[in-house]
Design an enzyme around this catalytic site. Structure first.
Site, PDB file in Angstrom:
ATOM      1  N   VAL A   1       4.594  -5.937  -4.377  1.00  0.00           N
ATOM      2  CA  VAL A   1       5.719  -5.772  -3.439  1.00  0.00           C
ATOM      3  C   VAL A   1       5.829  -7.058  -2.622  1.00  0.00           C
ATOM      4  O   VAL A   1       4.819  -7.572  -2.127  1.00  0.00           O
ATOM      5  CB  VAL A   1       5.528  -4.547  -2.524  1.00  0.00           C
ATOM      6  CG1 VAL A   1       6.710  -4.397  -1.573  1.00  0.00           C
ATOM      7  CG2 VAL A   1       5.370  -3.282  -3.357  1.00  0.00           C
TER       8      VAL A   1
ATOM      9  N   GLY B   1      -2.412  -2.311  -7.385  1.00  0.00           N
ATOM     10  CA  GLY B   1      -1.271  -3.228  -7.368  1.00  0.00           C
ATOM     11  C   GLY B   1      -1.470  -4.410  -8.308  1.00  0.00           C
ATOM     12  O   GLY B   1      -2.576  -4.953  -8.437  1.00  0.00           O
TER      13      GLY B   1
ATOM     14  N   HIS C   1       0.841  -1.214   0.000  1.00  0.00           N
ATOM     15  CA  HIS C   1       0.000   0.000   0.000  1.00  0.00           C
ATOM     16  C   HIS C   1       0.871   1.257   0.000  1.00  0.00           C
ATOM     17  O   HIS C   1       0.584   2.227  -0.687  1.00  0.00           O
ATOM     18  CB  HIS C   1      -0.891   0.036   1.244  1.00  0.00           C
ATOM     19  CG  HIS C   1      -1.926  -1.040   1.310  1.00  0.00           C
ATOM     20  ND1 HIS C   1      -1.891  -2.052   2.238  1.00  0.00           N
ATOM     21  CD2 HIS C   1      -3.035  -1.260   0.558  1.00  0.00           C
ATOM     22  CE1 HIS C   1      -2.944  -2.829   2.072  1.00  0.00           C
ATOM     23  NE2 HIS C   1      -3.652  -2.384   1.055  1.00  0.00           N
TER      24      HIS C   1
ATOM     25  N   ARG D   1      -3.940 -10.076   4.165  1.00  0.00           N
ATOM     26  CA  ARG D   1      -4.318 -11.394   4.705  1.00  0.00           C
ATOM     27  C   ARG D   1      -3.121 -12.170   5.245  1.00  0.00           C
ATOM     28  O   ARG D   1      -3.312 -13.186   5.913  1.00  0.00           O
ATOM     29  CB  ARG D   1      -5.061 -12.208   3.639  1.00  0.00           C
ATOM     30  CG  ARG D   1      -6.435 -11.643   3.327  1.00  0.00           C
ATOM     31  CD  ARG D   1      -7.277 -12.579   2.480  1.00  0.00           C
ATOM     32  NE  ARG D   1      -8.664 -12.153   2.430  1.00  0.00           N
ATOM     33  CZ  ARG D   1      -9.205 -11.393   1.479  1.00  0.00           C
ATOM     34  NH1 ARG D   1      -8.450 -10.970   0.477  1.00  0.00           N
ATOM     35  NH2 ARG D   1     -10.475 -11.050   1.534  1.00  0.00           N
TER      36      ARG D   1
END
Ligand code: PAF
Length: 310
Positions: A176, A147, A37, A187
């Site tokens: 990433v 992403g 993020h 998660r």
């Protein structure tokens, strides 16, 4: 950084920025921030003069037996991270604020929502497309950042934006990874020590396939089998799929093809010690150029900069 939970105030704030000539970037999220993020936020801050991040755990994209209730929520920590990343506005609406109307309209994307997660999570991409359409209408950004780890979601959103003429540019950002290769995911917070080891089988499977591709293998069946065998060898992992698809359209591919971005995508459920599970996804992109294969794994976080995903 401003924190706003109202749709109307968010609209007003962004409208005033646009009137002043700002380029507005947007990072939609469900919170529980990790380095993935943060990399989206940094890119948006580098490219835009004002950046909005939303944190909203969207009930519409979870199935009845999925993890909506247990999905990690940590708004105060997230606000701190967003502020440090240089975000201008954190939009964190309640469910009632987002779904205050009769809720009779849904955005259903067809082609790229078929197969892969679309088969295992019925209705998921309709929930994603509907909330992203709403968020785009509320925030009205010039650019929105997503992403590559959620490869099918990206294809669904790009298709929706093209089909419905949303005036927003979608920016694809690399997956990433933790230094050992595990793709960052909110998660991952569900994983205990043993499940964390098992979760790495997705990345190891993709690396097995990459080695074969780099050695000249082009057939989808062989590359898919390399991933599937590695994941199946892990007792705590239950493979859902390992498939080669076109990264833009999510069409099935029989082999690596030039002129296409070839997505090797995997999903598995990893059992945790407490009797639960984490459903994880990952992918590599393969590009065939002048007869040679390039493998795009995304980026690896620096050992010193990453927080543990435990
Ligand atoms: O990728 C996510 O976090 C979510 O699916 C999104 C795009 C914010 C929609 O709820």
């Amino acid at each position: 950084m401003e924190r706003i939970d109202s749709v109307e105030m968010t609209r007003k704030t962004v409208a005033s920025w646009r009137a002043e000539g700002h380029l507005v970037g947007f990072v939609p999220t469900m919170g529980a921030f990790h380095e993935g993020h943060v990399s989206l936020m940094r890119r948006a801050v580098a490219e835009c003069s004002k950046v909005v991040v939303s944190v909203f755990v969207n009930p519409l994209q979870f199935g009845p037996n999925e993890d909506y209730a247990s999905y990690p929520r940590q708004l105060e920590t997230d606000a701190q991270v967003a502020s440090e990343a240089g975000i201008d506005l954190l939009f964190a609406p309640s469910v009632e604020e987002m779904y205050s109307g009769p809720g009779q309209t849904k955005v259903v994307v067809d082609g790229p929502a078929r197969g892969l997660c679309g088969d295992f999570r019925p209705g998921h991409f309709t929930g994603v497309a509907t909330v992203v359409a709403k968020l785009f209408n509320i925030v009205q950004p010039h650019k929105a950042y997503f992403g590559q780890k959620d490869a099918q979601q990206l294809a669904v959103i790009e298709t929706m934006v093209a089909d419905l003429d949303f005036p927003v540019e979608i920016v694809r950002c690399p997956t990433v990874r933790e230094p050992d290769g595990l793709a960052m995911s909110s998660r991952n917070k569900y994983l205990d020590e043993e499940a964390r080891v098992a979760a790495l089988s997705l990345y190891r499977g993709l690396e097995q396939a990459a080695s074969r591709a780099l050695a000249g293998e082009r057939r989808a069946a062989t590359l898919e089998a390399a991933v599937a065998e590695t994941v199946r060898a892990e007792p705590r992992a239950r493979l859902e799929y390992a498939e080669l698809r076109d990264a833009r359209t999510i069409e099935k591919l029989d082999r690596l093809e030039p002129q296409r971005e070839c997505l090797l995508a995997v999903a598995a459920r990893i059992s945790t010690s407490g009797g639960g599970h984490a459903r994880l996804i990952d992918n590599f992109i393969f590009r065939l150029k002048n007869g040679r294969v390039e493998v795009d794994r995304g980026v690896f976080a620096d050992k010193n900069s990453t927080q543990s995903s435990q």
